[in-house]
Design a protein around this motif. Structure first.
Motif, PDB file in Angstrom:
ATOM      1  N   HIS A   1     -14.339 -51.308  -8.252  1.00  0.00           N
ATOM      2  CA  HIS A   1     -13.837 -50.896  -9.563  1.00  0.00           C
ATOM      3  C   HIS A   1     -15.022 -50.546 -10.454  1.00  0.00           C
ATOM      4  CE1 HIS A   1     -14.830 -54.979 -10.944  1.00  0.00           C
ATOM      5  NE2 HIS A   1     -14.581 -54.600 -12.194  1.00  0.00           N
ATOM      6  N   GLU A   2     -14.878 -49.500 -11.207  1.00  0.00           N
ATOM      7  CA  GLU A   2     -15.892 -49.123 -12.188  1.00  0.00           C
ATOM      8  C   GLU A   2     -15.418 -49.387 -13.603  1.00  0.00           C
ATOM      9  OE1 GLU A   2     -16.762 -46.033  -8.879  1.00  0.00           O
ATOM     10  OE2 GLU A   2     -14.940 -46.682  -9.836  1.00  0.00           O
ATOM     11  N   LEU A   3     -14.144 -49.609 -13.766  1.00  0.00           N
ATOM     12  CA  LEU A   3     -13.563 -49.745 -15.090  1.00  0.00           C
ATOM     13  C   LEU A   3     -12.485 -50.822 -15.064  1.00  0.00           C
ATOM     14  CD1 LEU A   3     -13.613 -48.361 -17.906  1.00  0.00           C
ATOM     15  CD2 LEU A   3     -11.953 -46.742 -17.040  1.00  0.00           C
ATOM     16  N   LEU A   4     -12.530 -51.689 -16.074  1.00  0.00           N
ATOM     17  CA  LEU A   4     -11.479 -52.684 -16.260  1.00  0.00           C
ATOM     18  C   LEU A   4     -10.996 -52.545 -17.692  1.00  0.00           C
ATOM     19  CD1 LEU A   4      -9.912 -55.159 -15.107  1.00  0.00           C
ATOM     20  CD2 LEU A   4     -11.679 -56.593 -16.141  1.00  0.00           C
ATOM     21  N   LEU A   5      -9.709 -52.387 -17.861  1.00  0.00           N
ATOM     22  CA  LEU A   5      -9.092 -52.243 -19.180  1.00  0.00           C
ATOM     23  C   LEU A   5      -8.268 -53.494 -19.466  1.00  0.00           C
ATOM     24  CD1 LEU A   5      -7.766 -48.596 -18.695  1.00  0.00           C
ATOM     25  CD2 LEU A   5      -9.928 -49.301 -19.762  1.00  0.00           C
ATOM     26  N   ILE A   6      -8.537 -54.147 -20.597  1.00  0.00           N
ATOM     27  CA  ILE A   6      -7.825 -55.376 -20.962  1.00  0.00           C
ATOM     28  C   ILE A   6      -7.111 -55.153 -22.288  1.00  0.00           C
ATOM     29  CG2 ILE A   6      -8.012 -57.832 -21.471  1.00  0.00           C
ATOM     30  CD1 ILE A   6     -10.688 -57.803 -19.904  1.00  0.00           C
ATOM     31  N   GLN A   7      -5.790 -55.251 -22.267  1.00  0.00           N
ATOM     32  CA  GLN A   7      -5.004 -55.045 -23.485  1.00  0.00           C
ATOM     33  C   GLN A   7      -5.143 -56.220 -24.431  1.00  0.00           C
ATOM     34  OE1 GLN A   7      -1.038 -53.106 -23.385  1.00  0.00           O
ATOM     35  NE2 GLN A   7      -0.306 -55.114 -24.044  1.00  0.00           N
TER      36      GLN A   7
ATOM     37  N   ASN B   1      -1.380 -61.299 -15.918  1.00  0.00           N
ATOM     38  CA  ASN B   1       0.057 -61.026 -16.062  1.00  0.00           C
ATOM     39  C   ASN B   1       0.340 -59.574 -16.422  1.00  0.00           C
ATOM     40  OD1 ASN B   1       0.876 -63.699 -15.475  1.00  0.00           O
ATOM     41  ND2 ASN B   1       0.329 -64.304 -17.562  1.00  0.00           N
ATOM     42  N   GLY B   2      -0.447 -58.652 -15.863  1.00  0.00           N
ATOM     43  CA  GLY B   2      -0.236 -57.223 -16.086  1.00  0.00           C
ATOM     44  C   GLY B   2      -0.891 -56.685 -17.337  1.00  0.00           C
ATOM     45  N   ALA B   3      -1.632 -57.510 -18.076  1.00  0.00           N
ATOM     46  CA  ALA B   3      -2.268 -57.060 -19.322  1.00  0.00           C
ATOM     47  C   ALA B   3      -3.619 -56.400 -19.093  1.00  0.00           C
ATOM     48  CB  ALA B   3      -2.426 -58.231 -20.285  1.00  0.00           C
ATOM     49  N   ALA B   4      -4.089 -56.349 -17.847  1.00  0.00           N
ATOM     50  CA  ALA B   4      -5.374 -55.719 -17.547  1.00  0.00           C
ATOM     51  C   ALA B   4      -5.244 -54.952 -16.238  1.00  0.00           C
ATOM     52  CB  ALA B   4      -6.472 -56.766 -17.446  1.00  0.00           C
ATOM     53  N   ALA B   5      -5.962 -53.831 -16.168  1.00  0.00           N
ATOM     54  CA  ALA B   5      -5.919 -52.994 -14.970  1.00  0.00           C
ATOM     55  C   ALA B   5      -7.333 -52.637 -14.547  1.00  0.00           C
ATOM     56  CB  ALA B   5      -5.116 -51.718 -15.237  1.00  0.00           C
ATOM     57  N   ALA B   6      -7.587 -52.716 -13.231  1.00  0.00           N
ATOM     58  CA  ALA B   6      -8.853 -52.302 -12.641  1.00  0.00           C
ATOM     59  C   ALA B   6      -8.684 -50.894 -12.087  1.00  0.00           C
ATOM     60  CB  ALA B   6      -9.263 -53.264 -11.539  1.00  0.00           C
ATOM     61  N   LEU B   7      -9.703 -50.059 -12.325  1.00  0.00           N
ATOM     62  CA  LEU B   7      -9.664 -48.672 -11.867  1.00  0.00           C
ATOM     63  C   LEU B   7     -10.955 -48.323 -11.133  1.00  0.00           C
ATOM     64  CD1 LEU B   7      -8.565 -48.399 -15.252  1.00  0.00           C
ATOM     65  CD2 LEU B   7      -7.380 -46.721 -13.886  1.00  0.00           C
ATOM     66  N   THR B   8     -10.858 -47.386 -10.193  1.00  0.00           N
ATOM     67  CA  THR B   8     -12.025 -46.938  -9.443  1.00  0.00           C
ATOM     68  C   THR B   8     -12.004 -45.425  -9.267  1.00  0.00           C
ATOM     69  OG1 THR B   8     -13.305 -47.238  -7.411  1.00  0.00           O
ATOM     70  CG2 THR B   8     -10.910 -47.239  -7.179  1.00  0.00           C
ATOM     71  N   SER B   9     -13.195 -44.879  -9.129  1.00  0.00           N
ATOM     72  CA  SER B   9     -13.331 -43.466  -8.755  1.00  0.00           C
ATOM     73  C   SER B   9     -13.450 -43.365  -7.240  1.00  0.00           C
ATOM     74  CB  SER B   9     -14.581 -42.857  -9.407  1.00  0.00           C
ATOM     75  OG  SER B   9     -15.758 -43.436  -8.847  1.00  0.00           O
TER      76      SER B   9
ATOM     77  N   GLN C   1      -1.015 -49.022 -21.457  1.00  0.00           N
ATOM     78  CA  GLN C   1      -0.384 -47.810 -20.923  1.00  0.00           C
ATOM     79  C   GLN C   1      -1.025 -46.546 -21.499  1.00  0.00           C
ATOM     80  OE1 GLN C   1       1.533 -47.785 -18.263  1.00  0.00           O
ATOM     81  NE2 GLN C   1       1.270 -49.995 -18.323  1.00  0.00           N
ATOM     82  N   ARG C   2      -1.340 -46.571 -22.782  1.00  0.00           N
ATOM     83  CA  ARG C   2      -1.984 -45.424 -23.425  1.00  0.00           C
ATOM     84  C   ARG C   2      -3.374 -45.192 -22.813  1.00  0.00           C
ATOM     85  NH1 ARG C   2      -3.727 -45.672 -29.705  1.00  0.00           N
ATOM     86  NH2 ARG C   2      -5.144 -47.161 -28.769  1.00  0.00           N
ATOM     87  N   SER C   3      -4.110 -46.266 -22.559  1.00  0.00           N
ATOM     88  CA  SER C   3      -5.433 -46.133 -21.957  1.00  0.00           C
ATOM     89  C   SER C   3      -5.346 -45.698 -20.498  1.00  0.00           C
ATOM     90  CB  SER C   3      -6.209 -47.444 -22.085  1.00  0.00           C
ATOM     91  OG  SER C   3      -6.499 -47.673 -23.450  1.00  0.00           O
ATOM     92  N   LEU C   4      -4.336 -46.170 -19.780  1.00  0.00           N
ATOM     93  CA  LEU C   4      -4.143 -45.714 -18.404  1.00  0.00           C
ATOM     94  C   LEU C   4      -3.799 -44.232 -18.363  1.00  0.00           C
ATOM     95  CD1 LEU C   4      -2.275 -48.760 -16.854  1.00  0.00           C
ATOM     96  CD2 LEU C   4      -4.573 -47.925 -16.250  1.00  0.00           C
TER      97      LEU C   4
END
Length: 148
Positions: free
Chosen positions: A50-56, A37-45, A17-20
């Motif tokens: 997707h250009e970014l994947l964040l894994i908690q 299970n919601g611990a990672a989020a894919a993001l795009t510009s 959440q902090r990284s998002l």
């Protein structure tokens, strides 16, 4: 084989959440989905899927600082001119983000900062493309201070 472009970057993060809040809410990437299970989020510009994947990963050790092998920083284009870079600087400062440096690279102008996990991030605008298309060696021009 010929690389077409750098497709994406994956970061392990302490708190998703902090990284998002940083990458999605402040820098403006769009969240396109979650996995693990919601611990990672894919993001795009919007450039690609997707250009970014964040894994908690929680309290795992953070990135090493200073001179070392490995990833130094990522660059994120935030506009097409210095006025847009000035606006980005104001937004970052209003959000409490420390600007660690500002540089004129001839082919681009950049701000340097750290994300919530200590990863260095360069936000930049490109100079007119004729600068580097007419002189490809301009990319290794001496770095100059940038004053916004």
């Amino acid at each position: 084989m010929r690389a077409h472009y750098l497709g994406h970057v994956v970061f392990y993060v302490k708190d998703l959440q902090r990284s998002l809040a940083f990458y999605r809410d402040l820098l403006g990437f769009k969240e396109v989905g979650r996995i693990f299970n919601g611990a990672a989020a894919a993001l795009t510009s919007g450039r690609t899927h997707h250009e970014l994947l964040l894994i908690q990963v929680g309290d795992a050790p953070g990135p090493s600082q200073g001179r070392r092998r490995g990833l130094y920083h990522i660059g994120i284009k935030v506009g097409d001119n210095l006025d847009e870079l000035r606006a980005a600087k104001r937004e970052l400062e209003q959000a409490g983000v420390t600007i660690d440096g500002m540089s004129d690279h001839t082919v681009s102008q950049s701000l340097y900062l750290h994300d919530p996990d200590g990863n260095e991030v360069e936000v930049y605008v490109d100079a007119d493309e004729s600068v580097w298309k007419n002189d490809p060696a301009a990319v290794v021009s001496p770095i100059k201070p940038l004053y916004l």
